[in-house]
Design an enzyme around this catalytic site. Structure first.
Site, PDB file in Angstrom:
ATOM      1  N   HIS A   1       0.802  -1.221   0.000  1.00  0.00           N
ATOM      2  CA  HIS A   1       0.000   0.000   0.000  1.00  0.00           C
ATOM      3  C   HIS A   1       0.846   1.286   0.000  1.00  0.00           C
ATOM      4  O   HIS A   1       0.809   2.061  -0.950  1.00  0.00           O
ATOM      5  CB  HIS A   1      -0.887   0.049   1.262  1.00  0.00           C
TER       6      HIS A   1
HETATM    7  O1  RIB Z   1      -5.244  -0.186   4.700  1.00  0.00           O
HETATM    8  C1  RIB Z   1      -3.859  -0.138   4.479  1.00  0.00           C
HETATM    9  C2  RIB Z   1      -3.232   0.946   5.285  1.00  0.00           C
HETATM   10  O2  RIB Z   1      -3.447   0.706   6.674  1.00  0.00           O
HETATM   11  C3  RIB Z   1      -1.700   0.997   5.118  1.00  0.00           C
HETATM   12  O3  RIB Z   1      -1.275   2.321   5.317  1.00  0.00           O
HETATM   13  C4  RIB Z   1      -1.224   0.121   6.237  1.00  0.00           C
HETATM   14  O4  RIB Z   1       0.087   0.465   6.672  1.00  0.00           O
HETATM   15  C5  RIB Z   1      -2.214   0.465   7.311  1.00  0.00           C
HETATM   16  O5  RIB Z   1      -1.788   1.656   7.945  1.00  0.00           O
END
Ligand code: RIB
Ligand code: CA
Length: 312
Positions: free
Chosen positions: A241
């Site tokens: 992500h």
């Molecule tokens: O949903 C994914 C996000 O939530 C990413 O930033 C992961 O690190 C968590 O913080």
């Protein structure tokens, strides 16, 4: 002209890779890293941020601690994904570099008020509590922000912590609403795009065989991090992500997106934290974000591997 950025983060293995990508990129001047409560409590996210800087050999990086909890709601954490330390996988030594004394939202305010307007970019990798607190304490920062680039939300991909909400927004939906309404230029990278950036076996192996300490440590982080999503989605690897935020800053042509309206559900418990992304512009609501939904994932991983090779 370098990108002058502040990273706001809740490390988290994917946050860690995003921080490493920023530290490895000469186009970026990293003004500071602000830790926030999210994947794990603040006392761990601030330590993890410093561990990652030391892994990269960047001991002079300034790390600040910010919000210990969301504005209204109680803190929800994600040890089920990131492990109890938030950075399970490699064994990284306790940090020696200092934590800065200043409260992260105050650092954000001081940086934006002291530097020329339109020169500082906020790269947000976790719940948006620190940004919202800074906006409430000093509303004059909003027009001075060059751009907010945030990982969060979901549209056709739904949610990852509830059926409709993505974790970063769900943890502090009120903060997210404040940020989306602040008027600063925003780029949002939701699950729709990050779920296409999968840490496949071959991609992780490329990190593992790197001849520095960063590569194998990243491989160990991702070995741990991917298990949750592989189990849940049956995917070939976990979604990387947060590095998508830094990659969009560095090479936006790796991505595709559209300017639309994004609103955040803050009232219904059933859909709390849902990002209502008006992709087909039917609501009549003002455009307030560039929402990214496409990625050249091979190009993304090529750039990431190349950059990480340059670290210690
Ligand atoms: O949903 C994914 C996000 O939530 C990413 O930033 C992961 O690190 C968590 O913080
Ligand atoms: Ca994160």
């Amino acid at each position: 002209m370098k990108h002058q950025i502040i990273i706001d983060t809740d490390p988290g293995q994917d946050d860690a890779v995003a921080i490493l990508l920023a530290l490895a990129s000469p186009e970026i001047e990293l003004l500071g890293i602000c830790a926030v409560a999210g994947n794990v409590p603040l006392h761990l996210t601030e330590v993890n941020a410093r561990k990652v800087c030391e892994l990269a050999g960047k001991h002079e990086t300034k790390v600040y601690a910010g919000a210990i909890r969301p504005i209204f709601r109680s803190l929800i954490t994600a040890e089920h994904v990131h492990g109890k330390t938030g950075l399970d996988g490699p064994v990284l030594p306790e940090p020696k570099m200092p934590l800065q004394k200043q409260y992260a939202p105050d650092f954000i305010i001081d940086t934006l008020m002291s530097r020329p307007a339109g020169t500082v970019t906020l790269c947000c990798l976790g719940p948006l509590t620190n940004i919202a607190l800074a906006l409430v304490k000093e509303p004059r920062i909003a027009p001075r922000i060059k751009r907010i680039i945030a990982m969060g939300g979901g549209w056709s991909e739904g949610g990852n912590i509830t059926p409709v909400a993505e974790f970063n927004i769900y943890v502090d939906p009120h903060a997210a609403r404040l940020v989306f309404d602040c008027g600063a230029p925003i780029t949002l990278l939701p699950l729709d795009v990050t779920h296409q950036a999968l840490t496949t076996r071959s991609r992780i192996e490329k990190f593992r065989v790197m001849k520095n300490q960063t590569g194998p440590a990243v491989a160990a982080m991702l070995d741990f991090f991917e298990r949750f999503d592989v189990e849940k989605y049956g995917s070939d690897g976990g979604p990387l992500h947060d590095p998508c935020v830094i990659a969009w800053l560095l090479q936006p042509d790796l991505f595709t997106g559209k300017d639309v309206n994004v609103a955040v559900e803050c009232d219904s418990e059933l859909t709390m934290g849902q990002t209502v992304i008006d992709w087909w512009r039917v609501s009549g609501r003002e455009t307030n974000a560039h929402v990214v939904r496409g990625i050249n994932s091979d190009g993304f991983f090529e750039m990431l591997s190349e950059r990480l090779l340059s670290l210690s």
